[in-house]
Design an enzyme around this catalytic site. Sequence first.
Site, short mmCIF file in Angstrom:
data_model
loop_
_atom_site.label_atom_id
_atom_site.label_comp_id
_atom_site.label_asym_id
_atom_site.label_seq_id
_atom_site.Cartn_x
_atom_site.Cartn_y
_atom_site.Cartn_z
N THR A 8 36.07 17.02 51.97
CA THR A 8 36.86 15.98 52.63
C THR A 8 36.00 15.18 53.60
OG1 THR A 8 38.80 17.41 52.51
CG2 THR A 8 38.92 15.55 54.02
N THR A 9 35.16 15.89 54.38
CA THR A 9 34.29 15.23 55.35
C THR A 9 33.23 14.38 54.67
OG1 THR A 9 34.63 17.19 56.73
CG2 THR A 9 32.94 15.65 57.45
N TYR A 47 49.10 15.05 46.13
CA TYR A 47 49.99 13.99 45.64
C TYR A 47 50.97 14.47 44.58
CZ TYR A 47 51.78 9.51 44.12
OH TYR A 47 52.63 8.48 43.81
N TYR A 87 40.63 25.86 48.09
CA TYR A 87 40.64 25.10 49.35
C TYR A 87 42.07 24.73 49.66
CZ TYR A 87 39.52 21.10 52.50
OH TYR A 87 39.45 20.22 53.55
N ARG A 121 46.60 17.69 54.28
CA ARG A 121 46.17 16.58 53.43
C ARG A 121 46.82 16.60 52.05
NH1 ARG A 121 41.73 13.68 55.36
NH2 ARG A 121 40.67 14.62 57.15
N LYS A 137 38.73 28.56 51.26
CA LYS A 137 38.65 27.86 52.55
C LYS A 137 40.09 27.68 53.00
CE LYS A 137 37.41 23.47 54.74
NZ LYS A 137 36.85 22.10 54.56
N ILE A 147 33.79 26.56 57.15
CA ILE A 147 33.28 25.30 56.60
C ILE A 147 33.60 24.26 57.66
CG2 ILE A 147 33.49 23.60 54.76
CD1 ILE A 147 34.01 25.89 52.83
#
Length: 293
Positions: A45-46, A108, A134, A139, A162, A204
């Site tokens: 994501t980062t 989504y 993850y 999100r 994660k 992470i």
Amino acid sequence: MEKFHGALVAIVTPFIDGKLDEQGLVDLIEFQIENGTHGIIPCGTTGESATTNFDEHKRVIDLTVKTVAGRIPVIAGTGANNTLEALELTESAKESGADAVLSVVPYYNKPDQEGMYLHFKTIAEKVDIPMFLYNVPGRTVVSIDPVTVGRLAQLDNIIGIKEATGSLAQFSEVIANCPDDFIVLSGDDFTSMPSVMIGGKGVISVISNVYPLGMAQMMERALAGDIPGARELHYKMYDMMKLMFSTPSPGPAKKALELMGRIQDGSTRLPIAPMADGAVEKLKEGMVKLGLL
């Protein structure tokens, strides 16, 4: 310290004029390794995986693997809300030589628990590479249930998760439902130190982008049982942990790296807007306090 433990950085993807800054990425990786980071996660994501195209995504992973050259583990972000796309990215990461992949809960679509199970099972069975799940419902909207994680943990290639709910209760439930060798990593800088106390193996991290040495030392202390030493570093970094999310991530991390002279351009891709001047000033104040400026 075992593989896939400690402070692993969710590394930013630097751009210049909107295009991948390859030398900038190489320099950031070297900065991380020199400062004790225990692993690199490209295209998380980062790393703005949501706004990199397939060619860019694959190139970032390939370049990361080549630059790291086996010195520390590389866990490549290969998740997608389309199982076929996630398969393609996972296959590409394996070809590049990544040590493992990180696959996000499909966003989504809002799959149910069986849909999530089948999504990850399909990838794990088709691509022979270690996989971390993850979970980041902030999100993805949906969250993978600890019982579902336990089912997936029985599959050969799924070795960890994660866990980024920010909930130590959720973290505990995941550990309780999984085998002893299943690797549970914090997905939040705030919970990384306390998560070790209940069985976590590392983090992470976002703050590791700008302060890799501090985060690596904190996790090493926590994992070694030096709780006072780890707690001291936790509170030393706490304000900067918050600042990393003062505006949508990875905006603050990239701006901080620009201010530190680590990358030329700290811009993010839309729809992540540039940081407002007031937010940048607060970020600078925090960086001075931590000795980064």
